[in-house]
Design a protein around this motif. Sequence first.
Motif, PDB file in Angstrom:
ATOM      1  N   GLY A  57       0.846  -1.188   0.000  1.00 53.07           N
ATOM      2  CA  GLY A  57       0.000   0.000   0.000  1.00 53.07           C
ATOM      3  C   GLY A  57       0.879   1.234   0.000  1.00 53.07           C
ATOM      4  N   ILE A  58       0.239   2.383  -0.130  1.00 56.88           N
ATOM      5  CA  ILE A  58       0.997   3.636  -0.089  1.00 56.88           C
ATOM      6  C   ILE A  58       0.288   4.589   0.858  1.00 56.88           C
ATOM      7  N   GLU A  59       1.077   5.466   1.497  1.00 61.07           N
ATOM      8  CA  GLU A  59       0.497   6.466   2.392  1.00 61.07           C
ATOM      9  C   GLU A  59       0.641   7.843   1.770  1.00 61.07           C
ATOM     10  N   ALA A  60      -0.462   8.589   1.753  1.00 55.50           N
ATOM     11  CA  ALA A  60      -0.435   9.951   1.236  1.00 55.50           C
ATOM     12  C   ALA A  60       0.072  10.897   2.320  1.00 55.50           C
ATOM     13  N   PRO A 113      -2.754  -2.542  -3.470  1.00 58.52           N
ATOM     14  CA  PRO A 113      -3.967  -2.774  -2.693  1.00 58.52           C
ATOM     15  C   PRO A 113      -4.735  -1.508  -2.267  1.00 58.52           C
ATOM     16  N   SER A 114      -4.042  -0.504  -1.730  1.00 53.94           N
ATOM     17  CA  SER A 114      -4.812   0.618  -1.189  1.00 53.94           C
ATOM     18  C   SER A 114      -3.948   1.851  -0.960  1.00 53.94           C
ATOM     19  N   VAL A 115      -4.639   2.963  -0.750  1.00 51.69           N
ATOM     20  CA  VAL A 115      -3.973   4.201  -0.369  1.00 51.69           C
ATOM     21  C   VAL A 115      -4.449   4.588   1.026  1.00 51.69           C
ATOM     22  N   SER A 116      -3.489   4.969   1.874  1.00 52.24           N
ATOM     23  CA  SER A 116      -3.819   5.391   3.236  1.00 52.24           C
ATOM     24  C   SER A 116      -3.799   6.907   3.321  1.00 52.24           C
ATOM     25  N   VAL A 117      -4.816   7.468   3.966  1.00 49.13           N
ATOM     26  CA  VAL A 117      -4.882   8.915   4.144  1.00 49.13           C
ATOM     27  C   VAL A 117      -4.919   9.218   5.643  1.00 49.13           C
TER      28      VAL A 117
END
Length: 292
Positions: A57-60, A113-117
């Motif tokens: 995943g990645i974090e913004a 899979p997803s982006v974390s905000v």
Amino acid sequence: QAKKRGRNNFQWYSSDLNASVTDFLNIRNHMQKAIEGNEFTLHYQPKFDLRSQRCSGIEALARWHHPIMGEISPSRFIPVAEQTGFIISFSEWALRQACKDFKILQKADPELPSVSVNISVLHFLRDNFVDSIREILREAEFEPACLDLEITESVLLSDPEDSIKKMRALKKLGLSLSLDDFGTGFSSFSYLKKLPIDTLKIDRSFIADLTHEKGDAAIVQGIISMSHHLGLRVVAEGVESKAQLNFLQRALCDEIQGFLKARPMPLQAIESFMSQYRQQVEVEKEADIMLP
Ligand code: C2E
Ligand code: MG
Ligand code: MG
Ligand code: MG
């Protein structure tokens, strides 16, 4: 008025009052214009699964480039945004932007899979928070399972039961929840077991001295096994060295995030990082299979 605000925030009250008040006023005055002038962007920092090696995943992370003041870090402007109420429109901007950016990134890596905000506690505590998230997902035509919200333990301080209800409502929308900076807040274990969260992120202050502080090593190991018993995934934040990585691997940590593997980077950079990284993992996997 200023005094009242000052007491509530030691960040600009404590050290150099004058400089900080100027800082505060400057930042506040420029923020609204900044949204309109596209001065804010989101950078992205990947997280990695320690078993599969894949990007999990990645974090913004928000960045502000002011035409005169230059780069202003989120640890400077987020507290000001919170005190002025600007955080609500900022947060909504960040969520919309992250949804847009994620769709672009999914083209580079369909398996992402997803982006974390990151969600400010003030935003989370608003009565209509769940509705606003639902609305943003709907408008963006965004798959809820691809959104992860990072909240901190501080959402439990005022009305824990109400916050837990909200978290359940968010989960019902189909998104996932992470507890950020774990270990730095006023964590109460009686609440931890009730929280409908998916992931726990160990604060980087515990990771920093992991390899030479027995106490930190014990805490990290403890958080990991406790989380697994509670059915949660664990991410270690701020992993900077190979030694830390090795420790975390042995401690069966699920995911890592930190400068060792990748720094936060602009959209275009993360796009090419991800396709390169994917190829590299594929090659390594094939090499593994070829081994006798
Ligand atoms: P956070 O959510 O805990 O994010 C992690 C911070 O650690 C980021 O700082 C990241 O750049 C930094 N970091 C990551 N890996 C390493 C490492 O290996 N070593 C070190 N020394 N640092 C590392 P950043 O981007 O300055 O953000 C600071 C905080 O500001 C974030 O902490 C988050 O609480 C807040 N923030 C950032 N963007 C947003 C946003 O869009 N909305 C809200 N509400 N808060 C945000
Ligand atoms: Mg975070
Ligand atoms: Mg964090
Ligand atoms: Mg942190």
